[in-house]
Each structure stands twice: as C-alpha cells, then as structure tokens.
Design an enzyme around this catalytic site. Sequence first.
Site, PDB file in Angstrom:
ATOM      1  N   ASP A   1      -2.135  10.700  -2.030  1.00 57.46           N
ATOM      2  CA  ASP A   1      -2.427   9.674  -3.039  1.00 57.46           C
ATOM      3  C   ASP A   1      -2.723  10.289  -4.394  1.00 57.46           C
ATOM      4  O   ASP A   1      -2.593   9.633  -5.430  1.00 57.46           O
ATOM      5  CB  ASP A   1      -3.580   8.793  -2.594  1.00 57.46           C
ATOM      6  CG  ASP A   1      -3.120   7.901  -1.462  1.00 57.46           C
ATOM      7  OD1 ASP A   1      -3.033   8.391  -0.333  1.00 57.46           O
ATOM      8  OD2 ASP A   1      -2.783   6.738  -1.736  1.00 57.46           O
TER       9      ASP A   1
ATOM     10  N   GLN B   1      -2.306   2.406   9.938  1.00 53.64           N
ATOM     11  CA  GLN B   1      -0.997   2.500   9.262  1.00 53.64           C
ATOM     12  C   GLN B   1       0.010   3.295  10.089  1.00 53.64           C
ATOM     13  O   GLN B   1       1.211   3.070   9.992  1.00 53.64           O
ATOM     14  CB  GLN B   1      -1.144   3.161   7.877  1.00 53.64           C
ATOM     15  CG  GLN B   1      -1.851   2.323   6.841  1.00 53.64           C
ATOM     16  CD  GLN B   1      -3.323   2.642   6.777  1.00 53.64           C
ATOM     17  OE1 GLN B   1      -3.950   2.986   7.780  1.00 53.64           O
ATOM     18  NE2 GLN B   1      -3.923   2.504   5.609  1.00 53.64           N
TER      19      GLN B   1
ATOM     20  N   ARG C   1       0.862  -1.182   0.000  1.00 54.81           N
ATOM     21  CA  ARG C   1       0.000   0.000   0.000  1.00 54.81           C
ATOM     22  C   ARG C   1       0.895   1.227   0.000  1.00 54.81           C
ATOM     23  O   ARG C   1       2.107   1.120   0.109  1.00 54.81           O
ATOM     24  CB  ARG C   1      -1.027  -0.003   1.146  1.00 54.81           C
ATOM     25  CG  ARG C   1      -0.699  -0.699   2.417  1.00 54.81           C
ATOM     26  CD  ARG C   1       0.344  -0.015   3.257  1.00 54.81           C
ATOM     27  NE  ARG C   1       0.093   1.400   3.391  1.00 54.81           N
ATOM     28  CZ  ARG C   1       1.013   2.312   3.585  1.00 54.81           C
ATOM     29  NH1 ARG C   1       2.288   1.997   3.668  1.00 54.81           N
ATOM     30  NH2 ARG C   1       0.711   3.578   3.710  1.00 54.81           N
ATOM     31  N   GLY C   2       0.239   2.400  -0.092  1.00 53.32           N
ATOM     32  CA  GLY C   2       1.011   3.626  -0.234  1.00 53.32           C
ATOM     33  C   GLY C   2       1.175   3.909  -1.717  1.00 53.32           C
ATOM     34  O   GLY C   2       1.534   3.010  -2.487  1.00 53.32           O
ATOM     35  N   ALA C   3       0.891   5.166  -2.099  1.00 55.72           N
ATOM     36  CA  ALA C   3       0.776   5.481  -3.526  1.00 55.72           C
ATOM     37  C   ALA C   3       1.990   5.054  -4.381  1.00 55.72           C
ATOM     38  O   ALA C   3       1.819   4.346  -5.386  1.00 55.72           O
ATOM     39  CB  ALA C   3       0.481   6.968  -3.684  1.00 55.72           C
TER      40      ALA C   3
ATOM     41  N   ASN D   1      -5.568  12.446   0.707  1.00 56.22           N
ATOM     42  CA  ASN D   1      -4.704  11.589   1.525  1.00 56.22           C
ATOM     43  C   ASN D   1      -5.604  10.805   2.478  1.00 56.22           C
ATOM     44  O   ASN D   1      -6.831  10.993   2.495  1.00 56.22           O
ATOM     45  CB  ASN D   1      -3.664  12.428   2.283  1.00 56.22           C
ATOM     46  CG  ASN D   1      -2.587  11.555   2.918  1.00 56.22           C
ATOM     47  OD1 ASN D   1      -2.025  10.678   2.255  1.00 56.22           O
ATOM     48  ND2 ASN D   1      -2.288  11.758   4.183  1.00 56.22           N
ATOM     49  N   LYS D   2      -4.998   9.950   3.274  1.00 61.46           N
ATOM     50  CA  LYS D   2      -5.735   9.070   4.181  1.00 61.46           C
ATOM     51  C   LYS D   2      -6.809   9.828   4.968  1.00 61.46           C
ATOM     52  O   LYS D   2      -6.574  10.928   5.426  1.00 61.46           O
ATOM     53  CB  LYS D   2      -4.729   8.401   5.121  1.00 61.46           C
ATOM     54  CG  LYS D   2      -5.279   7.379   6.087  1.00 61.46           C
ATOM     55  CD  LYS D   2      -6.129   6.321   5.435  1.00 61.46           C
ATOM     56  CE  LYS D   2      -5.430   5.574   4.324  1.00 61.46           C
ATOM     57  NZ  LYS D   2      -6.382   4.785   3.489  1.00 61.46           N
TER      58      LYS D   2
ATOM     59  N   ARG E   1      -7.183  -0.412  -7.108  1.00 60.21           N
ATOM     60  CA  ARG E   1      -7.516   0.631  -6.110  1.00 60.21           C
ATOM     61  C   ARG E   1      -7.741   1.946  -6.865  1.00 60.21           C
ATOM     62  O   ARG E   1      -7.001   2.240  -7.809  1.00 60.21           O
ATOM     63  CB  ARG E   1      -6.409   0.794  -5.051  1.00 60.21           C
ATOM     64  CG  ARG E   1      -6.397  -0.336  -4.025  1.00 60.21           C
ATOM     65  CD  ARG E   1      -5.500  -0.027  -2.844  1.00 60.21           C
ATOM     66  NE  ARG E   1      -6.132   0.854  -1.871  1.00 60.21           N
ATOM     67  CZ  ARG E   1      -5.493   1.347  -0.814  1.00 60.21           C
ATOM     68  NH1 ARG E   1      -4.228   1.053  -0.592  1.00 60.21           N
ATOM     69  NH2 ARG E   1      -6.118   2.132   0.043  1.00 60.21           N
TER      70      ARG E   1
HETATM   71  O1  MRU Z   1      -4.603   3.221   2.152  1.00 61.63           O
HETATM   72  P1  MRU Z   1      -3.109   3.417   2.096  1.00 61.63           P
HETATM   73  O2  MRU Z   1      -2.388   2.854   3.263  1.00 61.63           O
HETATM   74  O3  MRU Z   1      -2.534   2.972   0.775  1.00 61.63           O
HETATM   75  O4  MRU Z   1      -2.950   5.002   2.166  1.00 61.63           O
HETATM   76  C1  MRU Z   1      -1.660   5.552   2.140  1.00 61.63           C
HETATM   77  C2  MRU Z   1      -1.630   7.010   2.291  1.00 61.63           C
HETATM   78  O5  MRU Z   1      -2.647   7.663   2.472  1.00 61.63           O
HETATM   79  C3  MRU Z   1      -0.287   7.672   2.142  1.00 61.63           C
HETATM   80  O6  MRU Z   1      -0.235   8.847   2.888  1.00 61.63           O
HETATM   81  C4  MRU Z   1      -0.034   8.008   0.663  1.00 61.63           C
HETATM   82  O7  MRU Z   1      -0.259   6.913  -0.144  1.00 61.63           O
HETATM   83  C5  MRU Z   1       1.349   8.505   0.439  1.00 61.63           C
HETATM   84  S1  MRU Z   1       2.585   7.242   0.591  1.00 61.63           S
HETATM   85  C6  MRU Z   1       4.042   8.056   0.255  1.00 61.63           C
END
Ligand code: MRU
Length: 362
Positions: free
Chosen positions: A243, A202, A48-50, A253-254, A89
Amino acid sequence: MFQKRTIWLKDAQTIQVIDQRHLPHEIIIRDLQSVAQIVTAIKDMIVRGAPLIGATAGYGVYFACQEAIDQLNPEEYFATCIQNLKHSRPTAVNLFWAIDRMLKALENAKNWEQKIEIALTTAHQIVEDDVEVCRNIGVQGLPIIEALSKAKNGETVQILTHCNAGRLGCIEWGTITSPIYQAHQKGIKVHVWVDETRPRNQGANLTAWELQQAGVPYTVIVDNAGGHIMQHAQVDMVIVGTDRTTRQGDVANKIGTYLKALAAKDNNIPFYVALPSTTLDWTINNGITEIPIEERNPDEVKYVTGWNGKELTNVLITPKESNAKNYGFDVTPARLITAIITERGVCEASEKGLLELFPEKK
Ligand code: MRU
C-alpha cells in the site's frame, strides 16, 4: 456476468464498480454517482487495494468538478471534496498520488467546464496506465518464476501470497498475480498458497476467486499456517503487494505480511514485493515510524462474515463485550525483502536499488 475490469464509466454521471464485499458469493455491480458515494465506496471497502483506491479517487475528483460548477462557491466546495477524498483511507499512497495527479492536470484549466473535461480524461488515463504498469510488472517478474521452475526441473513452483494484490486490487492483471498469470499462460506449473487474511478475508474471498477464474491451482490456508509449510519446504517464494513503500524500501502491506517475511527469512525463502511505482512514497524513509497505519472498526475482528447458502451473514466469534483492536497494515523492513518487482525492472529493496530504476527521483 463477470467484468474483466474492476472500474469503468457507464455514462458521464456514473462510474460502475464490483462490490468486493460480496465476492465470491455474489457479483453485485454498484453505481457511483457523487463524491460522497466515492468516499463511502473507498471507506467501506466496496473497492479496495491500493491501485484501485487511487483510480476510484481519480473519478472522485471528476465528480467534484461536476458538482462544484453548480455551487455558490465552487472553489470552496471543490476543496472540501478533495479533503473528504483524502480522508477516505490513510495507508495506500496511491490515493494521494492519484488526487495530486488530477489536481496537477487541472491547474491550467480556464473554467469549470474545461476542468470537467480534463478531469475525465485524466481519470481514464490513470486507469489505462495502471493496466499497462501491471502487465509490465508481470513481464519483469516472470523470469523469477521461470528460474525457480528451471531449478526444480519443471516441477510446480510453490508461491505463497497474503491478502489480495490481484486484479481486484487494481484494474486488470494485478501486481502479484501478473507474473503468476504470465507464468501460467506460458505453461509453467505454479501453485499458490493463499493466506485467508483475517479479519476481512481478502485472500479467502478475493484471491481464491480470482485464481479460480484464471484456472491457476491454489489452496487457501489459515494465516498462521505459513511458517509450518515453509519449514516443510512447501514454499519456493513469497510474493505480496503493498500500500505504501518508502524511499528506503520499507513496505506497508496488509496486517500479517511482516510475520510472513520473518518466517521466509528464517527458512531462506525469497520474499518479493510487486509494486507499481504509484505505490512508492518518495517523501518518507522509515516505514515503521512514518507510514500511517489504518485502524478499522474492532467489529471486523469480533465478527466473521460468510455465506449461509442464501445471503451474507455476520457471526460473532468473541464474547460480546470483548475488546478488539483492528490494525489494517504492518510494515516489513527492507532488510527482510529479497527484491522489489516494479514495472521498470527488479531491484534491491533500498534507496540505491529504487533510484537505479527511478533516477528521476534522485
Ligand atoms: O485493506 P485492503 O484490502 O485495501 O488491503 C490491500 C492490500 O494490502 C494489498 O496487498 C495492496 O493494496 C496491494 S493491491 C495491488
């Protein structure tokens, strides 16, 4: 054993990743050997994470080439694989960026053998580029932390973050952690307030683990504590990842990021977003109306996952019949953002600011 990177090639048929669902309790390395497994790894948040989602999808396109060659209709099979990858996603634009970069690289290939070769080289290049880009985000963001430290006569700079935009969301360095690590390495005193980041935690699971490994002082807080500690002058800056960020500087973002930005604004605390340019979506303007927001399984809200001393276990925290809604992300409007930190420099969160750094997008 802990691998420094989050994704790597084991052999021509196998990509390996850390299963992030088990951190910080167990380090489980997963083999990914097909497009279907890549799609599942992204959907189920093994990765996970962009930026990491993008890099994983790059290898997904490589597997799609490998699998297509054995099909009766390779073109049709390949197109279906691309669609499946694109539907894994919805919010992180790096997924679509990486797939498009792969497809562009394949355009002039003469046959499937050549496509396989080009796909592997390009997927590797996406990974290598992300490492360098994240390192540079740190170079660009370090002076912000340095200035805060100076203004406090070397006292600890208090930094609040939400979710995980560290190495685990990328390949190495991370986006928000890169300036933090570089400040720490330089001997600047930093302390990070880590939002736990319900429902998937996370922050508590991943950011805390990363900072622990790196020896950076941190404290985990519940998501709702941010406003309180900001009111009591315990936060010097907020820094989050993203993201998808629009041309005008609106930031997805999250879920919960927006509330942190509001609290920061009310308390006059600078709010920074660290991003690789691969997270900029130049095709859209208004984040609130145009960014697709992922909705995940309500069970992630109704249950909490934790370690019982032996294994991961799920515990129900609501009435069994309870309704629950699980929005994955929210949008912080550009007006609440002090600045965006990119690999090319720091800019205002606006079309003008972003175009000054990326004039080729005019
Ligand atoms: O749902 P996730 O864990 O994939 O969400 C991740 C985030 O919101 C991060 O802040 C974002 O992807 C940036 S990662 C450098």
